[in-house]
Design an enzyme around this catalytic site. Structure first.
Site, short mmCIF file in Angstrom:
data_model
loop_
_atom_site.label_atom_id
_atom_site.label_comp_id
_atom_site.label_asym_id
_atom_site.label_seq_id
_atom_site.Cartn_x
_atom_site.Cartn_y
_atom_site.Cartn_z
N GLY A 18 1.94 46.27 30.29
CA GLY A 18 0.77 45.83 29.97
C GLY A 18 0.83 44.38 29.55
O GLY A 18 1.76 43.82 29.61
N ASN A 19 -0.37 43.67 28.83
CA ASN A 19 -0.37 42.41 28.52
C ASN A 19 -1.18 42.31 27.19
O ASN A 19 -1.85 43.12 26.94
CB ASN A 19 -0.60 41.45 29.52
#
Ligand SMILES: Cc1cc2nc3c(=O)[nH]c(=O)nc-3n(C[C@H](O)[C@H](O)[C@H](O)COP(=O)(O)O)c2cc1C
Length: 396
Positions: free
Chosen positions: A204-205
């Site tokens: 993810g980020n």
């Protein structure tokens, strides 16, 4: 700072007007409450007087000021009526001015924001709906009521929008850049996509979705029908339909679908550039491994593919999160992605980028416009960029 008249009608939701008053005061406005006689049966005048910039007013005839309605009406930059009863809505739609609040609205050229609150049957009544249409046509801003708990344990549509939502409408209405987006469809992407590795892990980020949500709210407050395609779900907001997605592929599919008939597309999501090539349907175990390699493959570039298949009626705003050579990368992306506006943030700056309430951005447009905004709220970024987008549309 604006001079705001806060009108309070006689309904159960009058207590919510106290929270709204506190919010407007905290935002630095000069607020004068006007309560209807009925409103005082629900919440005392003293409560409003104690919290406002000046004492709350109720009567046309018993105020120290001999002509209170014209003074208050001319003094106001904005009039917000929350809760607005079926009765006050009817008065305003029909030119009745028989109490201080209705007379003040009639004696004012200020923008009026109305937050209706009533039982579902009242809200759906033909006369109320007709009056609301009249007010909309006259340029009043209506904060749509939501579905939820009503008085006496009932549930339905007619619940006054939450005080923070009404405050959002007030702020967006006061913005000098405000554009009327009634009848427009705006599609916004937000949040950080997640690429599954196995059933429990993902890549993810750090995107929170706050910038995209700010775009959705401003566009909705300005009257647009908004679709928010988001990887980070957010609380409901009037006129914003959320489509919750997880991966870049899901976001791409939703954006291509929702782009249909859109007037403006804002791609504020942080989309994963890569996905795991082979998803493991069972949890990857650590036993017996000292290291492991994940093979990644590129996701499609959603913005470029949307803009490339464009028929010419829609404006595209793209975002770029950069850690170096911001300006150079922005110019490259403006042309390589075929967008109308590119907004770049240097995510290494404090108070900018992921999961902050503020942002510092450089905005470039295809027509040569250039804006820099330093540590402003994400809402301000949305206001300026939406205004620029529609100014470009006017020019073309
Ligand atoms: C307990 C109670 C709750 C009420 N709640 C509402 C309401 O939520 N919305 C509404 O339009 N009218 C409501 N009414 C009716 C209004 O109070 C009534 O129409 C009144 O004349 C409104 O006056 P105003 O518009 O001057 O405030 C309620 C009445 C009572 C007795």
């Amino acid at each position: 700072m604006a001079r705001i008249v806060l009108g309070v009608g006689g309904g159960i939701a009058a207590y919510k007007a106290v929270y709204l008053l506190r919010t407007l005061m905290a935002e630095g406005h000069f607020v004068t409450p006007i309560l209807t006689e009925s409103a005082t049966k629900f919440v005392g005048q003293t409560t409003f007087s104690a919290l406002a910039s000046e004492p709350a007013k109720v009567s046309l005839f018993e105020d120290a000021d001999p002509i209170p309605h014209t003074h208050l009406g001319r003094f106001a930059d904005l009039i917000c009526i929350a809760p607005a009863t079926a009765d006050i809505i009817s008065k305003l739609a029909n030119g009745v001015a028989n109490d201080l609040l209705s007379a003040t609205v009639m004696a004012s050229r200020a923008q009026v924001v109305i937050a209706p609150a009533m039982h579902e049957e009242m809200w759906e009544n033909f006369a109320v709906q007709k009056n609301v249409r009249v007010l909309l046509e006259a340029g009043y801003i209506i904060v749509p009521p939501s579905h939820g708990s009503l008085a006496a344990g009932d549930i339905g549509v007619g619940r006054m929008a939450e005080p923070d939502v009404v405050a959002d409408f007030v702020r967006c209405t006061l913005a000098s850049e405000r554009v009327d987006l009634a009848g427009k469809k705006v599609v916004v992407s937000a949040g950080g996509t997640r690429e599954a590795i196995d059933p429990v892990r993902f890549i993810g980020n750090r995107s929170s979705g706050k910038q995209g949500i700010a775009f959705a709210k401003v566009a909705a407050c300005w009257g647009a029908e908004v679709v928010l395609v988001t990887a980070n779900p957010s609380p409901e907001f009037p006129r914003v339909r959320q489509v919750v997605v997880t991966s870049a592929a899901e976001m791409s599919e939703a954006m291509h679908l929702e782009r249909d008939r859109a007037d403006l597309v804002v791609m504020a999501a942080a989309v994963s550039d890569f996905r795991v090539q082979t998803f493991s349907s069972t949890k990857i175990k650590r036993e017996g491994r000292s290291r492991m390699t994940l093979e990644l493959e590129a996701n499609s570039d959603i913005l470029a593919s949307l803009a490339a298949s464009e028929l010419g009626c829609c404006l595209y705003v793209g975002f770029a999160a950069e850690t170096d050579a911001l300006e150079e990368n922005l110019v490259k992306k403006l042309y390589s992605k075929g967008v109308d506006i590119i907004v770049g943030n240097d995510v290494t700056k404090p108070g900018a980028g992921f999961d902050t309430d503020t942002n510092s951005v450089t905005v470039l447009s295809k027509s040569g416009d250039r804006l820099t905004l330093e540590e402003v709220s994400k809402e301000t970024v949305a206001v300026k960029v939406l205004a620029l987008a529609y100014e470009m549309r006017e020019r073309s």
